[in-house]
Design an enzyme around this catalytic site. Structure first.
Site, PDB file in Angstrom:
ATOM      1  N   GLU A 140      38.977  41.434  47.695  1.00  0.00           N
ATOM      2  CA  GLU A 140      40.367  41.444  47.245  1.00  0.00           C
ATOM      3  C   GLU A 140      41.173  42.599  47.856  1.00  0.00           C
ATOM      4  OE1 GLU A 140      41.784  39.589  44.045  1.00  0.00           O
ATOM      5  OE2 GLU A 140      40.434  38.111  44.927  1.00  0.00           O
ATOM      6  N   GLU A 149      48.956  43.393  46.889  1.00  0.00           N
ATOM      7  CA  GLU A 149      48.774  42.181  47.677  1.00  0.00           C
ATOM      8  C   GLU A 149      49.689  42.184  48.898  1.00  0.00           C
ATOM      9  OE1 GLU A 149      49.193  37.319  47.070  1.00  0.00           O
ATOM     10  OE2 GLU A 149      49.671  38.706  45.444  1.00  0.00           O
TER      11      GLU A 149
END
Length: 276
Positions: A140, A149
Site C-alpha cells: 500500500e 495515495e
C-alpha cells in the site's frame, strides 16, 4: 506505484450504523474509551467499556472477554525487529515522504493501543499475522514511501448515502497511512476510537505518524484479523476486494510475494489459501 483504496462495503456501513445505535442506548455512566478501560471491564467492538455480554461478548476487543480467544505471550517487538522493519523502509528512495514519517518506534507506540495484534493463536499464527500486516503495508505504501495515495485528491471517496459520517465537502477521504485508510465511513469511526476528528480532519492521518499507524491497526483489528484464519487471501479481500476474483491478479500476486518473503524471514510457513 499505484496505490489502491478499498471499495465501499455496504455491510460495514450497516455494522457501523448498528454500532452508533448501540452506543446511543448504553447507560449514561458508560463512556467511550477507545479500549482504555480498567482491567475489570471489557472494551466492546464499538469502543465502550462495560461488563455485560454486550461488551464482553462478540466483538470484545480487550479485557475479560468471554468470546475472545486468549492471547499468547509473543512479543511483537521481538518479531518486528529493527532489522525486519528497516529491511522494508530501506528499499524506499531517500526522497520519499514516508522515510521521515514512518518508523519502528512509532509503530510500537501505536501498538500499545491494540494489545491483541499478533498475539492470537500459536506462535506461528502470530508470525503469520505480522507478516501479513507488513505485506499489505509494503504494497500500500511502496515500502513506506507514501503517506498519501498517489493522485488521491483527484479521487472521490465520499459515500453520500452515509448519514452517520456525512462528508465534509471541503475534505478528501482518499488513502492515507500504512493501509491507506479510505472513505468517510472508515475515517469517521477510526477517528472516534483513536481520538481525532476523522470526518472534518482526515488529513491528521497524514500529519501524525502515531495516529497514522493506529488507523492501520484499527482497520486491521476490526476488519482483517477476524478473517485471518482463512488464509492470506482472506486478508486481501478484507483490505481491497476489488482486486479479488480476477479483478487485479498482478496486485494480488505482489501482496502474496511480500507475504511469503516476510514469512520466510520470520521462519514460518505461509500456510494455504494465499490468493483471493
Amino acid at each position: 506505484m499505484a496505490l489502491y483504496s478499498r471499495n465501499i462495503n455496504l455491510s460495514l456501513i450497516i455494522v457501523l450504523a448498528a454500532g452508533i445505535f448501540l452506543a446511543g442506548i448504553v447507560p449514561d455512566n458508560v463512556v467511550a474509551q477507545g479500549c482504555g478501560c480498567t482491567s475489570d471491564m471489557c472494551c466492546s467492538q464499538w469502543g465502550y467499556c462495560g461488563t455485560s455480554v454486550e461488551y464482553c461478548g462478540a466483538g470484545c476487543q480487550e479485557g475479560p472477554c468471554t468470546s475472545a480467544s486468549p492471547t499468547n505471550d509473543v512479543s511483537v517487538a521481538d518479531v518486528v525487529t529493527t532489522g525486519f522493519f528497516n529491511g522494508i523502509i530501506d528499499v524506499a528512495d531517500a526522497g520519499c515522504a514516508g522515510k521521515n514519517f514512518y518508523s519502528r518506534h512509532r509503530f510500537l507506540e501505536a501498538l500499545d493501543s491494540y494489545p491483541r495484534f499478533g498475539k492470537v493463536g500459536s506462535v506461528d499464527d502470530s508470525k503469520r499475522e505480522i507478516a501479513a500486516f507488513f505485506a499489505h503495508v509494503t504494497h500500500e505504501t511502496g515500502h513506506f514511501c507514501y503517506i498519501e495515495e498517489i493522485d488521491g485528491p483527484s479521487k472521490d471517496y465520499c459515500d453520500q448515502s452515509d448519514t452517520i459520517y456525512p462528508c465534509n465537502p471541503n475534505k478528501g477521504y482518499y488513502g492515507r497511512g500504512p493501509i491507506q485508510l479510505s472513505w468517510n465511513f472508515n475515517y469517521g469511526p477510526a477517528g472516534e476510537e483513536i481520538g481525532f476528528d476523522g470526518v472534518n480532519m482526515p488529513e491528521t492521518v497524514a500529519n501524525d505518524p502515531i495516529i497514522s499507524f493506529k488507523t492501520a491497526l484499527w482497520y486491521w483489528m476490526d476488519s482483517v484479523q477476524p478473517d485471518i484464519s482463512e488464509g492470506f487471501g482472506a486478508t486481501i479481500r478484507a483490505i481491497n476486494d476489488i482486486e479479488c476474483d480476477g479483478g487485479n491478479t498482478e496486485t494480488v500476486q505482489a501482496r502474496v510475494q511480500y507475504y511469503v518473503d516476510y514469512c520466510n524471514q520470520l521462519g514460518v510457513s505461509p500456510g494455504g489459501n494465499l490468493t483471493c
